[in-house]
Design an enzyme around this catalytic site. Structure first.
Site, PDB file in Angstrom:
ATOM      1  N   GLU A 124      -1.193  -3.400  -8.109  1.00  0.00           N
ATOM      2  CA  GLU A 124      -2.426  -3.693  -7.383  1.00  0.00           C
ATOM      3  C   GLU A 124      -2.952  -2.427  -6.730  1.00  0.00           C
ATOM      4  OE1 GLU A 124      -3.111  -4.239  -3.743  1.00  0.00           O
ATOM      5  OE2 GLU A 124      -1.285  -3.202  -3.213  1.00  0.00           O
ATOM      6  N   HIS A 164      -3.615  -5.451  -1.016  1.00  0.00           N
ATOM      7  CA  HIS A 164      -5.006  -5.272  -0.582  1.00  0.00           C
ATOM      8  C   HIS A 164      -5.814  -6.474  -1.050  1.00  0.00           C
ATOM      9  CE1 HIS A 164      -3.376  -1.112  -1.009  1.00  0.00           C
ATOM     10  NE2 HIS A 164      -4.014  -0.943   0.137  1.00  0.00           N
ATOM     11  N   SER A 202       0.836  -1.188   0.000  1.00  0.00           N
ATOM     12  CA  SER A 202       0.000   0.000   0.000  1.00  0.00           C
ATOM     13  C   SER A 202       0.881   1.251   0.000  1.00  0.00           C
ATOM     14  CB  SER A 202      -0.959  -0.032   1.210  1.00  0.00           C
ATOM     15  OG  SER A 202      -1.920   0.987   1.122  1.00  0.00           O
TER      16      SER A 202
END
Length: 306
Positions: A204, A273, A109
């Site tokens: 992602e 995630h 992230s």
């Protein structure tokens, strides 16, 4: 640059370079690390809170991260969570301290900002994988096979059981690289922009609408960040297609943006995630993507020194 493999009893520094995490999740995540035989060492500001949403001041977060790498008694560095704030650390990050004491650095992230910069500048393998208060705290939040293989120097595989499916068939080899798409895109135009060119690229994100993903991919394309890329692997893309939208919409968006691309394209790999067990993907080492009858991502190089 590869860190040393982790042994039972390894001391794990727990740090929070970005947003603050819920105290109960940190506690549960630390208990999970202890159950795996590790010894967590909590950073001074790992459970801190600094308005509006950080775990500490820039200086406090940097101090914890530098101390974790500099301490010879620490074997690895695990982040509590992502959120936002890692970009504040980039300008004053001491790469010499990190390069002098390479250790497994786990995160995803928002941590993509730090991991990609460290990898680009020092060559230190990054571990796109579970975090303490995001995954380890959850029951079955960690993909045990890939996590164990990554930290022990064993071979890592991912296929349909890890969510991998084919968008465009083919075969590619290269150094794994990437992370959170929105974080990589946000660094374009700065000296911290990712060096994606020529890599086997993993992308992602979470809760980004298909048109937003389209826009980010187009920005990456126009910035030349897909030049020489051998293959592309997308993550689960959790909550990126609403229940009222065709499930094929995101696939269609990706294939349109990459209609010029000769290499293989996969999607669905549960790393970052995710809705289930988080797969560990070492970035900065060689891997092979085989998209034929049954999709397979196979690492051809260990991520750590044994």
């Amino acid at each position: 640059m590869k860190p040393q493999a982790l042994q039972p009893g390894a001391r794990i520094a727990v740090v929070a370079p970005a947003s603050s995490a819920k105290a109960e999740r940190i506690t549960q995540g630390i208990a999970s690390l202890q159950a795996r035989g590790f010894v967590p060492v909590i950073g001074t500001n790992a459970a801190g809170k600094e308005p509006p949403y950080f775990s500490g001041t820039i200086e406090q977060r940097l101090d914890d991260l530098h101390a974790a790498f500099a301490n010879p008694e620490i074997d690895a560095v695990f982040c509590t969570r992502g959120g936002y704030g890692s970009n504040y650390l980039l300008e004053d990050l001491d790469l010499d301290v990190i390069a002098a004491s390479p250790k497994p650095f786990f995160g995803y992230s928002d941590l993509t900002a730090l991991q990609s910069w460290i990898l680009d500048q020092t060559g230190l393998v990054a571990f796109h994988g579970p975090m303490v208060a995001a995954d380890f705290y959850r029951d079955k939040g960690v993909h045990e096979a890939s996590f164990s293989a990554a930290i022990r120097g064993e071979q890592i595989f991912a296929g349909p059981r890890e969510g991998l499916r084919i968008l465009k068939p083919g075969h590619a080899e290269g150094v794994m690289y990437g992370g959170c798409l929105s974080i990589l895109t946000s660094s374009l135009g700065t000296r911290f922009a990712p060096q994606t060119e020529g890599k086997l690229l993993f992308l992602e994100d979470v809760a980004a609408k298909p048109y937003q993903i389209d826009r980010m991919l187009r920005q990456m394309l126009l910035a030349g960040k897909f030049d020489g890329v051998s293959g592309v692997i997308f993550g689960e893309m959790l909550d990126c297609v609403s229940p009222n939208t065709s499930p094929e919409l995101l696939d269609q968006v990706i294939l349109r943006v990459f209609d010029w691309f000769d290499g293989p394209i996969a999607i669905g790999l549960r790393s970052g995630h995710v809705s289930g067990a988080n797969v560990t993907l070492p970035l900065g080492v060689e891997a092979e993507l085989i998209l034929e009858n049954e999709p397979l991502l196979e690492y051809t190089e260990a991520a750590v020194e044994v």
